[in-house]
Design an enzyme around this catalytic site. Structure first.
Site, PDB file in Angstrom:
ATOM      1  N   LYS A  22       3.807 -21.036 -33.180  1.00 17.34           N
ATOM      2  CA  LYS A  22       4.950 -20.542 -32.514  1.00 17.34           C
ATOM      3  C   LYS A  22       5.063 -19.958 -31.481  1.00 17.34           C
ATOM      4  O   LYS A  22       5.726 -20.195 -30.316  1.00 17.34           O
ATOM      5  CB  LYS A  22       5.868 -19.552 -33.522  1.00 17.34           C
ATOM      6  CG  LYS A  22       6.926 -18.951 -33.122  1.00 17.34           C
ATOM      7  CD  LYS A  22       7.451 -17.904 -34.193  1.00 17.34           C
ATOM      8  CE  LYS A  22       6.609 -16.519 -34.205  1.00 17.34           C
ATOM      9  NZ  LYS A  22       7.033 -15.529 -33.209  1.00 17.34           N
ATOM     10  N   ASN A  23       4.057 -19.083 -31.057  1.00 17.95           N
ATOM     11  CA  ASN A  23       3.699 -18.241 -30.198  1.00 17.95           C
ATOM     12  C   ASN A  23       3.194 -18.868 -28.787  1.00 17.95           C
ATOM     13  O   ASN A  23       2.971 -18.393 -27.809  1.00 17.95           O
ATOM     14  CB  ASN A  23       3.068 -16.913 -30.506  1.00 17.95           C
ATOM     15  CG  ASN A  23       3.716 -16.194 -31.169  1.00 17.95           C
ATOM     16  OD1 ASN A  23       5.012 -16.180 -31.544  1.00 17.95           O
ATOM     17  ND2 ASN A  23       3.057 -15.180 -31.691  1.00 17.95           N
ATOM     18  N   CYS A 116      12.797  -3.918 -31.852  1.00 14.23           N
ATOM     19  CA  CYS A 116      13.095  -4.778 -32.895  1.00 14.23           C
ATOM     20  C   CYS A 116      12.403  -3.504 -34.110  1.00 14.23           C
ATOM     21  O   CYS A 116      11.724  -2.468 -33.560  1.00 14.23           O
ATOM     22  CB  CYS A 116      12.355  -5.937 -33.123  1.00 14.23           C
ATOM     23  SG  CYS A 116      10.414  -5.998 -32.696  1.00 14.23           S
ATOM     24  N   ARG A 121       9.765  -2.443 -27.539  1.00 14.47           N
ATOM     25  CA  ARG A 121       9.593  -3.905 -26.856  1.00 14.47           C
ATOM     26  C   ARG A 121      10.254  -3.878 -25.376  1.00 14.47           C
ATOM     27  O   ARG A 121      10.724  -4.553 -25.123  1.00 14.47           O
ATOM     28  CB  ARG A 121      10.158  -5.155 -27.789  1.00 14.47           C
ATOM     29  CG  ARG A 121       9.709  -5.277 -29.146  1.00 14.47           C
ATOM     30  CD  ARG A 121       8.316  -5.177 -29.526  1.00 14.47           C
ATOM     31  NE  ARG A 121       7.958  -6.769 -29.350  1.00 14.47           N
ATOM     32  CZ  ARG A 121       8.216  -7.817 -29.879  1.00 14.47           C
ATOM     33  NH1 ARG A 121       8.632  -7.642 -31.044  1.00 14.47           N
ATOM     34  NH2 ARG A 121       7.260  -9.069 -29.665  1.00 14.47           N
ATOM     35  N   ILE A 123      10.494  -4.298 -21.236  1.00 15.02           N
ATOM     36  CA  ILE A 123       9.997  -5.586 -20.503  1.00 15.02           C
ATOM     37  C   ILE A 123       9.542  -5.138 -19.166  1.00 15.02           C
ATOM     38  O   ILE A 123       9.723  -5.966 -18.116  1.00 15.02           O
ATOM     39  CB  ILE A 123      11.171  -6.560 -20.323  1.00 15.02           C
ATOM     40  CG1 ILE A 123      12.414  -6.046 -19.597  1.00 15.02           C
ATOM     41  CG2 ILE A 123      11.511  -7.476 -21.772  1.00 15.02           C
ATOM     42  CD1 ILE A 123      13.462  -7.148 -19.357  1.00 15.02           C
ATOM     43  N   ASP A 124       9.228  -3.829 -19.178  1.00 13.36           N
ATOM     44  CA  ASP A 124       8.980  -3.293 -17.668  1.00 13.36           C
ATOM     45  C   ASP A 124       7.611  -4.115 -17.018  1.00 13.36           C
ATOM     46  O   ASP A 124       7.868  -4.222 -15.806  1.00 13.36           O
ATOM     47  CB  ASP A 124       8.865  -1.556 -17.841  1.00 13.36           C
ATOM     48  CG  ASP A 124       7.457  -1.506 -18.885  1.00 13.36           C
ATOM     49  OD1 ASP A 124       7.523  -2.083 -20.037  1.00 13.36           O
ATOM     50  OD2 ASP A 124       6.543  -0.817 -18.530  1.00 13.36           O
ATOM     51  N   LEU A 125       6.778  -4.406 -17.773  1.00  8.65           N
ATOM     52  CA  LEU A 125       5.574  -5.299 -17.339  1.00  8.65           C
ATOM     53  C   LEU A 125       5.988  -6.607 -16.635  1.00  8.65           C
ATOM     54  O   LEU A 125       5.415  -7.075 -15.711  1.00  8.65           O
ATOM     55  CB  LEU A 125       4.412  -5.279 -18.175  1.00  8.65           C
ATOM     56  CG  LEU A 125       4.046  -3.949 -18.717  1.00  8.65           C
ATOM     57  CD1 LEU A 125       2.877  -4.286 -19.635  1.00  8.65           C
ATOM     58  CD2 LEU A 125       3.516  -3.198 -17.494  1.00  8.65           C
ATOM     59  N   ASP A 307      -0.853  -9.602 -35.052  1.00  6.62           N
ATOM     60  CA  ASP A 307      -0.025 -10.518 -36.143  1.00  6.62           C
ATOM     61  C   ASP A 307      -0.405 -10.668 -37.411  1.00  6.62           C
ATOM     62  O   ASP A 307       0.045 -11.273 -38.257  1.00  6.62           O
ATOM     63  CB  ASP A 307       0.328 -11.743 -35.407  1.00  6.62           C
ATOM     64  CG  ASP A 307       1.373 -11.382 -34.058  1.00  6.62           C
ATOM     65  OD1 ASP A 307       1.401 -12.428 -33.320  1.00  6.62           O
ATOM     66  OD2 ASP A 307       1.810 -10.229 -34.011  1.00  6.62           O
ATOM     67  N   VAL A 329      -1.393  -1.753 -31.331  1.00  5.60           N
ATOM     68  CA  VAL A 329      -0.630  -2.536 -30.243  1.00  5.60           C
ATOM     69  C   VAL A 329       0.787  -2.157 -30.176  1.00  5.60           C
ATOM     70  O   VAL A 329       1.430  -1.987 -29.186  1.00  5.60           O
ATOM     71  CB  VAL A 329      -0.786  -3.968 -30.360  1.00  5.60           C
ATOM     72  CG1 VAL A 329       0.115  -5.040 -29.672  1.00  5.60           C
ATOM     73  CG2 VAL A 329      -2.412  -4.450 -30.217  1.00  5.60           C
ATOM     74  N   ARG A 399      11.511 -17.470 -39.801  1.00  2.15           N
ATOM     75  CA  ARG A 399      11.611 -17.485 -38.165  1.00  2.15           C
ATOM     76  C   ARG A 399      10.045 -17.954 -37.881  1.00  2.15           C
ATOM     77  O   ARG A 399       9.784 -18.558 -36.785  1.00  2.15           O
ATOM     78  CB  ARG A 399      11.499 -16.109 -37.514  1.00  2.15           C
ATOM     79  CG  ARG A 399      13.090 -15.368 -37.922  1.00  2.15           C
ATOM     80  CD  ARG A 399      13.260 -14.200 -36.998  1.00  2.15           C
ATOM     81  NE  ARG A 399      13.034 -14.495 -35.633  1.00  2.15           N
ATOM     82  CZ  ARG A 399      13.240 -13.560 -34.636  1.00  2.15           C
ATOM     83  NH1 ARG A 399      13.791 -12.333 -35.132  1.00  2.15           N
ATOM     84  NH2 ARG A 399      13.118 -13.849 -33.515  1.00  2.15           N
TER      85      ARG A 399
HETATM   86  C1  EPZ Z   1       3.675 -11.574 -28.324  1.00  7.39           C
HETATM   87  O1  EPZ Z   1       4.825 -10.618 -27.932  1.00  7.39           O
HETATM   88  C2  EPZ Z   1       3.897 -12.149 -29.488  1.00  7.39           C
HETATM   89  N1  EPZ Z   1       5.217 -13.032 -29.492  1.00  7.39           N
HETATM   90  C3  EPZ Z   1       3.961 -11.255 -30.533  1.00  7.39           C
HETATM   91  O2  EPZ Z   1       3.774 -12.090 -31.852  1.00  7.39           O
HETATM   92  C4  EPZ Z   1       2.498 -10.464 -30.676  1.00  7.39           C
HETATM   93  O3  EPZ Z   1       2.569  -9.705 -31.671  1.00  7.39           O
HETATM   94  C5  EPZ Z   1       2.052 -10.026 -29.398  1.00  7.39           C
HETATM   95  O4  EPZ Z   1       2.209 -10.845 -28.310  1.00  7.39           O
HETATM   96  C6  EPZ Z   1       0.956  -9.399 -29.206  1.00  7.39           C
HETATM   97  O5  EPZ Z   1      -0.089 -10.303 -29.526  1.00  7.39           O
HETATM   98  C7  EPZ Z   1       5.512 -14.127 -28.821  1.00  7.39           C
HETATM   99  O6  EPZ Z   1       4.378 -14.689 -28.172  1.00  7.39           O
HETATM  100  C8  EPZ Z   1       6.694 -14.773 -28.936  1.00  7.39           C
HETATM  101  P1  EPZ Z   1       2.964  -7.836 -25.861  1.00  7.39           P
HETATM  102  P2  EPZ Z   1       4.982  -9.707 -26.758  1.00  7.39           P
HETATM  103  O7  EPZ Z   1       4.004  -7.985 -24.547  1.00  7.39           O
HETATM  104  O8  EPZ Z   1       4.627 -10.765 -25.536  1.00  7.39           O
HETATM  105  C9  EPZ Z   1       4.162  -3.421 -24.908  1.00  7.39           C
HETATM  106  C10 EPZ Z   1       4.958 -12.193 -34.211  1.00  7.39           C
HETATM  107  O9  EPZ Z   1       4.947 -11.775 -35.149  1.00  7.39           O
HETATM  108  N2  EPZ Z   1       4.884  -4.176 -23.797  1.00  7.39           N
HETATM  109  O10 EPZ Z   1       1.512  -8.255 -25.677  1.00  7.39           O
HETATM  110  O11 EPZ Z   1       6.096  -9.157 -26.678  1.00  7.39           O
HETATM  111  C11 EPZ Z   1       4.964  -3.899 -26.137  1.00  7.39           C
HETATM  112  O12 EPZ Z   1       5.854  -2.808 -26.453  1.00  7.39           O
HETATM  113  C12 EPZ Z   1       5.166 -11.711 -32.823  1.00  7.39           C
HETATM  114  O13 EPZ Z   1       4.679 -13.612 -33.954  1.00  7.39           O
HETATM  115  C13 EPZ Z   1       5.263  -2.842 -22.902  1.00  7.39           C
HETATM  116  O14 EPZ Z   1       5.380  -1.807 -22.971  1.00  7.39           O
HETATM  117  O15 EPZ Z   1       3.829  -8.732 -26.709  1.00  7.39           O
HETATM  118  C14 EPZ Z   1       3.879  -3.511 -27.185  1.00  7.39           C
HETATM  119  O16 EPZ Z   1       3.654  -2.338 -27.446  1.00  7.39           O
HETATM  120  C15 EPZ Z   1       5.359 -10.186 -33.083  1.00  7.39           C
HETATM  121  N3  EPZ Z   1       5.887  -3.618 -21.665  1.00  7.39           N
HETATM  122  C16 EPZ Z   1       2.486  -4.481 -26.500  1.00  7.39           C
HETATM  123  O17 EPZ Z   1       2.806  -4.030 -25.001  1.00  7.39           O
HETATM  124  C17 EPZ Z   1       6.159  -4.874 -21.408  1.00  7.39           C
HETATM  125  O18 EPZ Z   1       6.895  -5.138 -20.471  1.00  7.39           O
HETATM  126  C18 EPZ Z   1       2.134  -5.584 -26.683  1.00  7.39           C
HETATM  127  O19 EPZ Z   1       3.164  -6.434 -26.154  1.00  7.39           O
HETATM  128  C19 EPZ Z   1       5.642  -5.810 -22.569  1.00  7.39           C
HETATM  129  C20 EPZ Z   1       5.020  -5.196 -23.462  1.00  7.39           C
END
Ligand code: EPZ
Length: 418
Positions: A22-23, A116, A121, A123-125, A307, A329, A399
């Site tokens: 999925k990811n 969630c 979650r 999106i600043d990065l 995950d 994480v 999902r």
């Molecule tokens: C992806 O989410 C996956 N989702 C998540 O899987 C997975 O848990 C996560 O990567 C970590 O491996 C998809 O690929 C669709 P991150 P993502 O950006 O991209 C913080 C599942 O169960 N962060 O690496 O959102 C964030 O809040 C899902 O399949 C910021 O602060 O993960 C978190 O604490 C759940 N600012 C950490 O980084 C940002 O702009 C990791 O987030 C982005 C993220």
């Protein structure tokens, strides 16, 4: 809310093939917007999240058609850069459209995705990376609008290796002028799969899977065929279920290298793991173990996958001893602990740390899935428990897991969807 009804105590035996990830499928479907010819994606799982991504692409004018396990995309009809708010709220992964739309149309608009169950979650990065390439960000009434006359390759140095932000920048950089260098990039296998897709449509991507990725953009990206990699999280879920309840299970399409930190721990505890080949693993477990204290902390790849944390915590309930699980994480990804306690689990948890007292039996209960992977963990708990359990929130689990009841039943479990 739909439910799963499970009667525990049955071993899992047989063979299961994990689906495309999925990811990996979600960002790659978003990346099809970059192409200027049709794209064929193979082994795309039939999941709610994939259905939502399909709706998002169609709302942008893109033609999307599913033929069996394949998804056919024709991006030549793309005519809109606004991601519908209701779809963004339904699935935050719609944010993956920002980079491709910005690169292809010079603009992208979306509501800020909500938080969630597992965290805020933000999106600043994502925005940091895209503005580095030349995007201008405006916020108008809760909607984020990015504009860029053109994107220019730059260095993007992430303070945290965000998976989604790395993917968004990779996709935008694929059509930027010059070379983009991403430092402290996420290294997950799904990043590597996206990079392979981007290369197939004509971008040059070097270093995916390492902390530094270099992307040379192209003004025009063609069509391609691509097969989605196996879903390592789904693989781990089946492996941990068999390890917990006892069984003899062969898992296919499971890239063994994609789950570092899992296999060694399971073997230390007493689960027999045999790597049949690079994509097939054989798991044998009695479901009963000698006392063996375990401490695990999640982290960005190649750390222990967040995950897989809920499912692993549930498996630890079958291992006598005191175990420590630390979620590094996400800020609140231990919601399954309270639900497992309703099954008699002895777990003390706060937002990021849990103490698990393993080796005590579980009993059936009525529980509710707080999020996708916690829901999968509750299914494992119900398979372990004495008696019948009802897990509410079946749709949340679906999902990320296709036909989970059918596939577990084929392995000997007593589970029904209703
Ligand atoms: C992806 O989410 C996956 N989702 C998540 O899987 C997975 O848990 C996560 O990567 C970590 O491996 C998809 O690929 C669709 P991150 P993502 O950006 O991209 C913080 C599942 O169960 N962060 O690496 O959102 C964030 O809040 C899902 O399949 C910021 O602060 O993960 C978190 O604490 C759940 N600012 C950490 O980084 C940002 O702009 C990791 O987030 C982005 C993220």
């Amino acid at each position: 809310m739909g439910e799963f009804v499970v009667r525990g105590g049955r071993r899992l035996t047989g063979t299961v093939r994990v689906n495309g990830a999925k990811n990996a499928a979600l960002p790659i479907m978003a990346a099809t917007v970059l192409a200027n010819q049709p794209v064929v994606l193979h082994d795309v799982p039939e999941l709610r999240d994939i259905q939502v991504m399909t709706k998002v692409l169609r709302s942008l004018g893109v033609t999307v058609e599913r033929v069996g396990r394949d998804v056919l995309v024709d991006p030549r009809t793309l005519n809109n850069y606004v991601v519908p708010a209701e779809l963004m709220q339904e699935m935050r992964a719609s944010i993956f459209l920002l980079g491709p739309l910005l690169a292809k149309l010079g603009a992208a608009e979306a509501t800020q995705p909500g938080g969630c169950a597992i965290g805020d979650r933000p999106i600043d990065l994502h925005l940091y990376g895209l503005t580095a390439l030349g995007a201008v960000v405006d916020d108008e009434g809760g909607r984020t609008i990015l504009r860029a006359k053109r994107l220019t390759g730059r260095e993007v140095h992430f303070p945290f290796p965000s998976v989604g932000a790395t993917e968004n920048v990779m996709m935008a950089a694929s059509m930027a002028e010059g070379e983009t260098r991403i430092r402290n990039a996420a290294m997950e296998p799904e990043i590597v799969d996206l990079a392979q897709f981007l290369e197939r449509i004509g971008a040059t991507v070097r270093g995916a899977g390492t902390p530094e990725i270099r992307i040379s953009g192209s003004g025009s990206l063609g069509g391609a065929e691509h097969t989605i990699i196996g879903d390592r999280v789904e693989a781990a879920t089946f492996v941990l279920a068999a390890a917990a309840v006892g069984g003899d299970l062969v898992v296919r399409n499971c890239m063994v290298d994609h789950l570092p930190g899992l296999w060694g721990r399971l073997q230390d505890i007493g689960v027999r793991i045999e790597e049949i080949d690079a994509e097939t693993v054989h798991v044998v477990s009695e479901g009963r173990f000698s006392p063996f204290p375990v401490s695990v902390a999640t982290g960005p790849y190649p750390g222990f996958a967040t995950d897989c944390q809920p499912q692993f915590m549930t498996f630890l309930l079958s291992v006598p001893g005191v175990h420590l699980v630390t979620e590094k994480v996400f800020e609140s990804r231990l919601g399954h602990a309270a639900e497992l306690r309703r099954m008699g689990a002895q777990i003390i948890a706060d937002r990021r740390v849990a103490l698990i007292y393993g080796g005590h039996g579980l009993h059936g209960s009525y529980v509710t899935a707080p999020d996708l992977r916690a829901g999968a963990a509750l299914v494992i708990g119900a398979l372990m428990a004495e008696g019948e359990s009802v897990i509410a929130g079946r749709e949340i689990i679906e999902r990320g897991y296709e036909h989970l009841d059918l596939r577990l039943r084929s392995l000997g479990a007593e589970i029904q969807a209703r």
